[in-house]
Motif scaffolding. Structure first.
Motif, PDB file in Angstrom:
ATOM      1  N   VAL A  36      -5.226  -8.522  -1.905  1.00  0.00           N
ATOM      2  CA  VAL A  36      -6.260  -7.489  -1.792  1.00  0.00           C
ATOM      3  C   VAL A  36      -6.823  -7.419  -0.378  1.00  0.00           C
ATOM      4  O   VAL A  36      -7.065  -6.339   0.153  1.00  0.00           O
ATOM      5  CB  VAL A  36      -7.407  -7.746  -2.793  1.00  0.00           C
ATOM      6  N   ILE A  52      -4.393  -5.644   2.073  1.00  0.00           N
ATOM      7  CA  ILE A  52      -4.212  -4.239   1.689  1.00  0.00           C
ATOM      8  C   ILE A  52      -5.488  -3.458   1.963  1.00  0.00           C
ATOM      9  O   ILE A  52      -5.455  -2.325   2.475  1.00  0.00           O
ATOM     10  CB  ILE A  52      -3.791  -4.128   0.215  1.00  0.00           C
ATOM     11  N   ALA A  56      -4.338  -3.308  -6.224  1.00  0.00           N
ATOM     12  CA  ALA A  56      -3.702  -4.314  -5.353  1.00  0.00           C
ATOM     13  C   ALA A  56      -3.554  -5.644  -6.082  1.00  0.00           C
ATOM     14  O   ALA A  56      -4.446  -6.048  -6.834  1.00  0.00           O
ATOM     15  CB  ALA A  56      -4.533  -4.506  -4.090  1.00  0.00           C
ATOM     16  N   VAL A  63      -7.745   0.791  -4.294  1.00  0.00           N
ATOM     17  CA  VAL A  63      -7.165  -0.432  -3.719  1.00  0.00           C
ATOM     18  C   VAL A  63      -7.601  -1.652  -4.516  1.00  0.00           C
ATOM     19  O   VAL A  63      -6.793  -2.526  -4.850  1.00  0.00           O
ATOM     20  CB  VAL A  63      -7.566  -0.568  -2.236  1.00  0.00           C
ATOM     21  N   LEU A 120       0.834  -1.204   0.000  1.00  0.00           N
ATOM     22  CA  LEU A 120       0.000   0.000   0.000  1.00  0.00           C
ATOM     23  C   LEU A 120       0.868   1.253   0.000  1.00  0.00           C
ATOM     24  O   LEU A 120       0.638   2.188  -0.777  1.00  0.00           O
ATOM     25  CB  LEU A 120      -0.925  -0.007   1.212  1.00  0.00           C
TER      26      LEU A 120
END
Length: 402
Positions: free
Chosen positions: A328, A331, A323, A319, A203
Protein backbone atom coordinates in the motif's frame (compact mmCIF):
# COMPACT_ATOMS: atom_id res chain seq x y z
CA UNK A 1 -10.13 7.64 14.71
CA UNK A 2 -10.21 10.57 17.15
CA UNK A 3 -6.45 10.52 17.65
CA UNK A 4 -5.75 10.11 13.95
CA UNK A 5 -7.83 13.15 13.03
CA UNK A 6 -6.20 15.12 15.86
CA UNK A 7 -2.81 14.36 14.33
CA UNK A 8 -4.04 15.42 10.90
CA UNK A 9 -5.44 18.72 12.20
CA UNK A 10 -2.41 19.82 14.21
CA UNK A 11 0.16 18.79 11.60
CA UNK A 12 -1.96 20.34 8.85
CA UNK A 13 -2.08 23.63 10.74
CA UNK A 14 1.70 23.73 11.08
CA UNK A 15 2.35 22.67 7.51
CA UNK A 16 -0.02 25.28 6.09
CA UNK A 17 1.58 27.96 8.23
CA UNK A 18 5.10 26.98 7.17
CA UNK A 19 4.11 26.74 3.50
CA UNK A 20 2.77 30.29 3.54
CA UNK A 21 5.53 31.86 5.61
CA UNK A 22 8.47 30.27 3.78
CA UNK A 23 7.85 32.36 0.66
CA UNK A 24 7.27 35.56 2.66
CA UNK A 25 10.42 34.84 4.67
CA UNK A 26 12.62 34.48 1.60
CA UNK A 27 11.08 37.54 -0.03
CA UNK A 28 11.66 39.66 3.07
CA UNK A 29 15.32 38.61 3.35
CA UNK A 30 16.33 38.66 -0.32
CA UNK A 31 13.78 40.89 -2.07
CA UNK A 32 13.62 38.25 -4.82
CA UNK A 33 10.25 37.14 -6.17
CA UNK A 34 11.93 34.26 -7.99
CA UNK A 35 13.57 32.85 -4.87
CA UNK A 36 10.31 33.26 -2.96
CA UNK A 37 8.49 31.25 -5.62
CA UNK A 38 11.15 28.52 -5.41
CA UNK A 39 10.12 27.75 -1.83
CA UNK A 40 6.98 26.05 -3.11
CA UNK A 41 9.06 24.07 -5.57
CA UNK A 42 11.47 22.99 -2.81
CA UNK A 43 8.54 21.63 -0.81
CA UNK A 44 7.02 19.90 -3.82
CA UNK A 45 10.14 18.57 -5.59
CA UNK A 46 10.61 15.43 -3.41
CA UNK A 47 7.17 14.23 -4.56
CA UNK A 48 8.88 13.36 -7.85
CA UNK A 49 10.61 10.58 -5.90
CA UNK A 50 7.31 9.52 -4.32
CA UNK A 51 7.32 5.91 -5.59
CA UNK A 52 10.86 5.41 -4.27
CA UNK A 53 10.23 7.13 -0.93
CA UNK A 54 6.92 5.34 -0.45
CA UNK A 55 8.70 2.00 -0.40
CA UNK A 56 9.95 2.93 3.09
CA UNK A 57 6.37 2.71 4.35
CA UNK A 58 6.14 -0.94 3.24
CA UNK A 59 9.31 -2.02 5.04
CA UNK A 60 8.36 -1.06 8.62
CA UNK A 61 5.26 -0.76 10.76
CA UNK A 62 3.45 2.41 9.79
CA UNK A 63 2.39 3.94 13.14
CA UNK A 64 5.93 3.94 14.62
CA UNK A 65 7.18 5.35 11.31
CA UNK A 66 4.72 8.26 11.53
CA UNK A 67 5.87 9.02 15.07
CA UNK A 68 9.57 8.93 14.14
CA UNK A 69 9.01 11.14 11.08
CA UNK A 70 7.12 13.75 13.09
CA UNK A 71 9.66 13.81 15.93
CA UNK A 72 12.54 14.08 13.44
CA UNK A 73 10.93 17.05 11.69
CA UNK A 74 10.27 18.71 15.05
CA UNK A 75 14.00 18.40 15.78
CA UNK A 76 15.04 19.87 12.41
CA UNK A 77 12.75 22.93 12.27
CA UNK A 78 14.43 24.91 15.11
CA UNK A 79 17.51 25.14 12.89
CA UNK A 80 15.58 27.83 11.01
CA UNK A 81 16.11 30.22 13.92
CA UNK A 82 19.55 30.70 12.35
CA UNK A 83 18.00 32.09 9.12
CA UNK A 84 18.29 35.79 9.86
CA UNK A 85 19.96 37.12 6.71
CA UNK A 86 19.98 36.58 2.95
CA UNK A 87 23.20 34.56 3.02
CA UNK A 88 21.52 31.95 5.24
CA UNK A 89 18.47 31.40 3.06
CA UNK A 90 20.12 28.23 1.71
CA UNK A 91 19.37 26.58 5.07
CA UNK A 92 15.67 27.34 4.71
CA UNK A 93 15.66 25.71 1.27
CA UNK A 94 17.51 22.66 2.61
CA UNK A 95 14.95 22.25 5.41
CA UNK A 96 12.08 22.68 2.94
CA UNK A 97 13.45 19.86 0.77
CA UNK A 98 13.68 17.63 3.85
CA UNK A 99 10.15 18.75 4.73
CA UNK A 100 8.88 17.66 1.32
CA UNK A 101 10.66 14.30 1.53
CA UNK A 102 9.28 13.71 5.01
CA UNK A 103 5.81 14.57 3.72
CA UNK A 104 6.03 12.04 0.89
CA UNK A 105 6.98 9.20 3.23
CA UNK A 106 4.47 10.39 5.85
CA UNK A 107 1.59 10.46 3.36
CA UNK A 108 2.44 6.97 2.12
CA UNK A 109 2.60 5.65 5.69
CA UNK A 110 -0.73 7.32 6.53
CA UNK A 111 -2.44 5.76 3.52
CA UNK A 112 -1.04 2.35 4.39
CA UNK A 113 -2.05 2.67 8.04
CA UNK A 114 -5.59 3.61 7.09
CA UNK A 115 -5.80 0.73 4.62
CA UNK A 116 -4.77 -1.85 7.22
CA UNK A 117 -6.22 -0.25 10.36
CA UNK A 118 -9.80 0.49 9.30
CA UNK A 119 -12.59 -1.55 7.76
CA UNK A 120 -12.81 -1.21 3.97
CA UNK A 121 -16.31 0.23 4.10
CA UNK A 122 -15.15 3.03 6.44
CA UNK A 123 -12.24 4.23 4.32
CA UNK A 124 -14.31 6.66 2.26
CA UNK A 125 -15.61 8.33 5.42
CA UNK A 126 -12.15 8.47 6.99
CA UNK A 127 -10.68 10.08 3.87
CA UNK A 128 -13.58 12.52 3.73
CA UNK A 129 -13.11 13.57 7.34
CA UNK A 130 -9.40 13.96 6.64
CA UNK A 131 -10.20 16.38 3.80
CA UNK A 132 -12.64 18.30 6.02
CA UNK A 133 -10.03 18.56 8.77
CA UNK A 134 -7.34 19.77 6.37
CA UNK A 135 -9.56 22.29 4.61
CA UNK A 136 -10.96 23.66 7.88
CA UNK A 137 -7.43 24.28 9.11
CA UNK A 138 -6.56 26.09 5.88
CA UNK A 139 -9.25 28.66 6.62
CA UNK A 140 -7.44 29.90 9.75
CA UNK A 141 -3.77 28.86 9.53
CA UNK A 142 -2.73 31.41 6.85
CA UNK A 143 -4.09 34.34 8.86
CA UNK A 144 -2.45 33.12 12.07
CA UNK A 145 0.88 32.48 10.32
CA UNK A 146 0.92 35.82 8.53
CA UNK A 147 0.14 37.67 11.76
CA UNK A 148 2.82 35.79 13.69
CA UNK A 149 5.42 36.46 10.99
CA UNK A 150 4.54 40.14 10.78
CA UNK A 151 4.94 40.53 14.54
CA UNK A 152 7.88 38.24 15.35
CA UNK A 153 9.45 37.00 12.09
CA UNK A 154 9.92 33.51 10.68
CA UNK A 155 11.66 31.84 13.63
CA UNK A 156 8.59 31.64 15.88
CA UNK A 157 6.56 30.21 13.00
CA UNK A 158 9.16 27.45 12.62
CA UNK A 159 8.93 26.75 16.37
CA UNK A 160 5.13 26.66 16.13
CA UNK A 161 5.40 24.15 13.29
CA UNK A 162 7.85 22.07 15.34
CA UNK A 163 5.38 22.05 18.23
CA UNK A 164 2.58 20.83 15.94
CA UNK A 165 4.81 17.95 14.84
CA UNK A 166 5.36 16.99 18.48
CA UNK A 167 1.61 17.08 19.11
CA UNK A 168 0.97 15.03 15.97
CA UNK A 169 3.51 12.43 17.09
CA UNK A 170 1.74 12.22 20.46
CA UNK A 171 -1.62 11.79 18.72
CA UNK A 172 -0.32 8.98 16.51
CA UNK A 173 1.26 7.35 19.57
CA UNK A 174 -2.14 7.36 21.26
CA UNK A 175 -3.80 5.53 18.33
CA UNK A 176 -4.84 1.95 19.01
CA UNK A 177 -4.30 -0.03 15.83
CA UNK A 178 -3.01 -3.54 15.36
CA UNK A 179 -0.27 -3.87 12.75
CA UNK A 180 1.47 -6.98 11.58
CA UNK A 181 5.23 -6.71 11.26
CA UNK A 182 6.11 -6.51 7.52
CA UNK A 183 8.00 -9.37 5.97
CA UNK A 184 11.78 -8.78 6.01
CA UNK A 185 12.92 -6.85 2.95
CA UNK A 186 15.15 -8.60 0.46
CA UNK A 187 18.80 -7.63 0.86
CA UNK A 188 19.87 -8.41 -2.69
CA UNK A 189 21.26 -5.76 -5.00
CA UNK A 190 18.49 -3.74 -6.64
CA UNK A 191 15.77 -4.96 -4.23
CA UNK A 192 14.61 -1.41 -3.46
CA UNK A 193 14.35 -0.58 -7.15
CA UNK A 194 12.39 -3.78 -7.85
CA UNK A 195 9.97 -3.10 -4.98
CA UNK A 196 9.39 0.43 -6.26
CA UNK A 197 8.80 -0.82 -9.80
CA UNK A 198 6.40 -3.42 -8.45
CA UNK A 199 4.30 -0.67 -6.87
CA UNK A 200 4.09 1.16 -10.19
CA UNK A 201 3.19 -2.07 -12.00
CA UNK A 202 0.46 -3.00 -9.52
CA UNK A 203 -1.16 0.42 -9.85
CA UNK A 204 -1.05 0.36 -13.65
CA UNK A 205 -2.42 -3.20 -13.81
CA UNK A 206 -5.52 -2.57 -11.68
CA UNK A 207 -8.42 -0.83 -13.45
CA UNK A 208 -10.11 -0.25 -10.08
CA UNK A 209 -7.13 1.85 -8.95
CA UNK A 210 -5.90 3.13 -12.31
CA UNK A 211 -9.11 4.81 -13.43
CA UNK A 212 -9.73 6.99 -10.32
CA UNK A 213 -6.04 7.88 -10.11
CA UNK A 214 -6.03 8.87 -13.79
CA UNK A 215 -9.13 11.00 -13.16
CA UNK A 216 -7.32 12.62 -10.24
CA UNK A 217 -4.25 13.35 -12.38
CA UNK A 218 -6.36 14.88 -15.14
CA UNK A 219 -8.36 16.93 -12.63
CA UNK A 220 -5.19 18.33 -11.08
CA UNK A 221 -3.79 19.10 -14.54
CA UNK A 222 -6.87 21.20 -15.26
CA UNK A 223 -6.78 22.62 -11.73
CA UNK A 224 -3.30 23.98 -12.38
CA UNK A 225 -4.53 25.92 -15.40
CA UNK A 226 -7.63 27.02 -13.49
CA UNK A 227 -5.49 28.22 -10.58
CA UNK A 228 -3.20 30.19 -12.87
CA UNK A 229 -6.27 31.97 -14.25
CA UNK A 230 -7.60 33.18 -10.90
CA UNK A 231 -6.19 36.70 -11.18
CA UNK A 232 -7.53 37.05 -14.71
CA UNK A 233 -10.94 36.07 -13.31
CA UNK A 234 -10.56 38.73 -10.60
CA UNK A 235 -9.65 41.31 -13.27
CA UNK A 236 -12.77 40.36 -15.21
CA UNK A 237 -14.84 41.11 -12.13
CA UNK A 238 -13.27 44.55 -11.83
CA UNK A 239 -11.88 43.72 -8.40
CA UNK A 240 -8.38 44.23 -6.90
CA UNK A 241 -6.00 41.23 -6.73
CA UNK A 242 -6.75 40.71 -3.02
CA UNK A 243 -10.26 39.58 -4.01
CA UNK A 244 -8.67 36.25 -4.99
CA UNK A 245 -8.66 35.51 -1.25
CA UNK A 246 -12.46 35.72 -1.22
CA UNK A 247 -12.67 33.23 -4.08
CA UNK A 248 -10.28 30.88 -2.30
CA UNK A 249 -12.36 31.15 0.88
CA UNK A 250 -15.47 30.13 -1.08
CA UNK A 251 -13.51 27.22 -2.55
CA UNK A 252 -12.40 26.20 0.95
CA UNK A 253 -16.00 26.16 2.15
CA UNK A 254 -16.89 23.87 -0.75
CA UNK A 255 -14.00 21.57 0.16
CA UNK A 256 -15.23 21.25 3.75
CA UNK A 257 -18.61 20.16 2.38
CA UNK A 258 -16.87 17.74 0.01
CA UNK A 259 -15.17 16.01 2.91
CA UNK A 260 -18.43 15.63 4.80
CA UNK A 261 -20.29 14.15 1.84
CA UNK A 262 -17.61 11.93 0.25
CA UNK A 263 -17.89 9.12 2.78
CA UNK A 264 -21.68 8.69 2.59
CA UNK A 265 -21.49 8.81 -1.21
CA UNK A 266 -18.76 6.15 -1.36
CA UNK A 267 -20.97 3.84 0.66
CA UNK A 268 -23.49 4.03 -2.20
CA UNK A 269 -21.43 4.37 -5.38
CA UNK A 270 -18.02 3.03 -6.51
CA UNK A 271 -14.95 5.22 -6.58
CA UNK A 272 -14.98 5.65 -10.35
CA UNK A 273 -18.51 7.06 -10.25
CA UNK A 274 -17.63 9.61 -7.56
CA UNK A 275 -14.47 10.56 -9.46
CA UNK A 276 -16.50 11.14 -12.64
CA UNK A 277 -19.07 13.24 -10.77
CA UNK A 278 -16.38 15.31 -9.08
CA UNK A 279 -14.54 15.95 -12.33
CA UNK A 280 -17.78 16.97 -14.06
CA UNK A 281 -18.63 19.43 -11.25
CA UNK A 282 -15.13 20.87 -11.28
CA UNK A 283 -15.12 21.30 -15.07
CA UNK A 284 -18.55 22.93 -15.27
CA UNK A 285 -17.70 25.32 -12.43
CA UNK A 286 -14.33 26.25 -13.95
CA UNK A 287 -16.12 27.15 -17.18
CA UNK A 288 -18.65 29.26 -15.26
CA UNK A 289 -15.82 31.38 -13.83
CA UNK A 290 -15.52 32.98 -17.27
CA UNK A 291 -18.80 34.81 -16.56
CA UNK A 292 -18.10 38.40 -15.41
CA UNK A 293 -20.51 38.26 -12.45
CA UNK A 294 -19.51 38.04 -8.79
CA UNK A 295 -22.30 35.68 -7.70
CA UNK A 296 -21.34 33.29 -10.52
CA UNK A 297 -17.64 33.48 -9.59
CA UNK A 298 -18.35 32.81 -5.91
CA UNK A 299 -20.71 29.94 -6.62
CA UNK A 300 -18.29 28.46 -9.16
CA UNK A 301 -15.44 28.63 -6.65
CA UNK A 302 -17.53 26.79 -4.06
CA UNK A 303 -18.47 24.09 -6.59
CA UNK A 304 -14.80 23.71 -7.60
CA UNK A 305 -14.06 23.19 -3.91
CA UNK A 306 -16.74 20.51 -3.81
CA UNK A 307 -15.85 18.61 -6.98
CA UNK A 308 -12.06 18.48 -6.83
CA UNK A 309 -11.81 16.77 -3.39
CA UNK A 310 -14.39 14.19 -4.47
CA UNK A 311 -11.99 13.08 -7.20
CA UNK A 312 -9.01 12.98 -4.83
CA UNK A 313 -10.89 11.11 -2.10
CA UNK A 314 -12.10 8.59 -4.68
CA UNK A 315 -8.54 8.00 -5.89
CA UNK A 316 -7.15 7.62 -2.34
CA UNK A 317 -9.93 5.28 -1.29
CA UNK A 318 -9.55 3.10 -4.38
CA UNK A 319 -5.85 2.62 -3.64
CA UNK A 320 -6.48 1.82 0.02
CA UNK A 321 -9.20 -0.70 -0.80
CA UNK A 322 -7.54 -2.45 -3.71
CA UNK A 323 -3.78 -2.39 -3.05
CA UNK A 324 -2.21 -5.48 -1.48
CA UNK A 325 -1.52 -4.81 2.22
CA UNK A 326 2.22 -5.34 1.79
CA UNK A 327 2.44 -2.76 -1.03
CA UNK A 328 0.00 0.00 0.00
CA UNK A 329 2.76 2.47 0.87
CA UNK A 330 4.58 2.40 -2.44
CA UNK A 331 1.34 2.26 -4.47
CA UNK A 332 -0.12 5.21 -2.51
CA UNK A 333 3.08 7.21 -3.03
CA UNK A 334 3.05 6.38 -6.75
CA UNK A 335 -0.58 7.49 -6.96
CA UNK A 336 0.23 10.75 -5.14
CA UNK A 337 3.04 11.48 -7.58
CA UNK A 338 0.83 10.64 -10.56
CA UNK A 339 -1.92 12.94 -9.28
CA UNK A 340 0.07 15.97 -8.16
CA UNK A 341 2.95 16.21 -10.64
CA UNK A 342 0.53 17.31 -13.42
CA UNK A 343 -0.67 20.15 -11.19
CA UNK A 344 2.83 21.61 -10.89
CA UNK A 345 3.38 21.32 -14.64
CA UNK A 346 0.01 22.91 -15.37
CA UNK A 347 0.68 25.89 -13.10
CA UNK A 348 3.58 26.85 -15.36
CA UNK A 349 1.59 26.01 -18.50
CA UNK A 350 -1.39 27.96 -17.22
CA UNK A 351 0.72 31.06 -16.60
CA UNK A 352 1.70 31.04 -20.27
CA UNK A 353 -1.83 30.29 -21.49
CA UNK A 354 -3.41 33.07 -19.44
CA UNK A 355 -1.04 35.51 -21.09
CA UNK A 356 -1.78 34.25 -24.60
CA UNK A 357 -5.49 33.31 -24.42
CA UNK A 358 -8.42 35.35 -23.12
CA UNK A 359 -9.82 33.79 -19.96
CA UNK A 360 -13.32 33.90 -21.48
CA UNK A 361 -12.05 31.45 -24.08
CA UNK A 362 -9.58 29.48 -21.98
CA UNK A 363 -11.93 28.47 -19.16
CA UNK A 364 -14.78 27.23 -21.39
CA UNK A 365 -12.21 25.14 -23.29
CA UNK A 366 -10.99 23.77 -19.97
CA UNK A 367 -14.60 22.91 -19.10
CA UNK A 368 -15.07 20.98 -22.34
CA UNK A 369 -11.88 18.99 -21.70
CA UNK A 370 -12.94 18.26 -18.13
CA UNK A 371 -16.42 17.13 -19.10
CA UNK A 372 -14.90 14.83 -21.72
CA UNK A 373 -12.61 13.35 -19.06
CA UNK A 374 -15.59 12.88 -16.75
CA UNK A 375 -17.43 11.04 -19.51
CA UNK A 376 -14.48 8.68 -20.02
CA UNK A 377 -14.30 7.98 -16.28
CA UNK A 378 -18.06 7.42 -16.09
CA UNK A 379 -17.87 5.01 -19.02
CA UNK A 380 -15.20 3.03 -17.17
CA UNK A 381 -17.51 2.86 -14.15
CA UNK A 382 -20.39 1.60 -16.31
CA UNK A 383 -18.17 -1.07 -17.87
CA UNK A 384 -17.02 -2.18 -14.42
CA UNK A 385 -20.62 -2.39 -13.24
CA UNK A 386 -21.52 -4.43 -16.30
CA UNK A 387 -18.64 -6.78 -15.56
CA UNK A 388 -19.84 -7.13 -11.98
CA UNK A 389 -23.35 -7.99 -13.17
CA UNK A 390 -22.02 -10.59 -15.60
CA UNK A 391 -19.39 -12.16 -13.34
CA UNK A 392 -20.78 -11.62 -9.88
CA UNK A 393 -18.35 -8.87 -8.79
CA UNK A 394 -15.73 -6.56 -10.14
CA UNK A 395 -12.60 -5.32 -8.41
CA UNK A 396 -13.31 -2.18 -6.42
CA UNK A 397 -17.09 -2.41 -6.63
CA UNK A 398 -17.95 -4.77 -3.77
CA UNK A 399 -16.46 -2.59 -1.04
CA UNK A 400 -18.24 0.48 -2.37
CA UNK A 401 -21.62 -1.18 -2.07
CA UNK A 402 -21.05 -2.83 1.32
Amino acid sequence: MRWYLTGVVVSGFGTTAMWLVSGIWVKSLTGSDGLAALTAFALWAPALLGPLLGTVADRVRRRPLLIVLDVAMAAVLPLLLWVTSADRVWLLFAVLVLYGAQGSVHDAAEQALLATGFAKDRLGSVNGWRVTANESVKLIAPLAAAGLFARFGGGPVALLDAATFVLAAAAFAAMRVREERPAPAARTRGAWRRETAEGVRLLAASPAMRSPVAAGAFTMLLAGVNGAAVYAVVDGLGRPPAYAGVLYAAQGAGSVLAGLTAGPLLRRVPERTLAAAGLALFAAAAGARALPYEPAALAASAVIGLGMPWVLVAAMTAVQREAPAEAVGRIAATAQTAVFVPNAVALALGAALVTAVDVRTLLPLLAVAGLAGAAVTAAAAVRARGGAAAGGSAPGETAARS
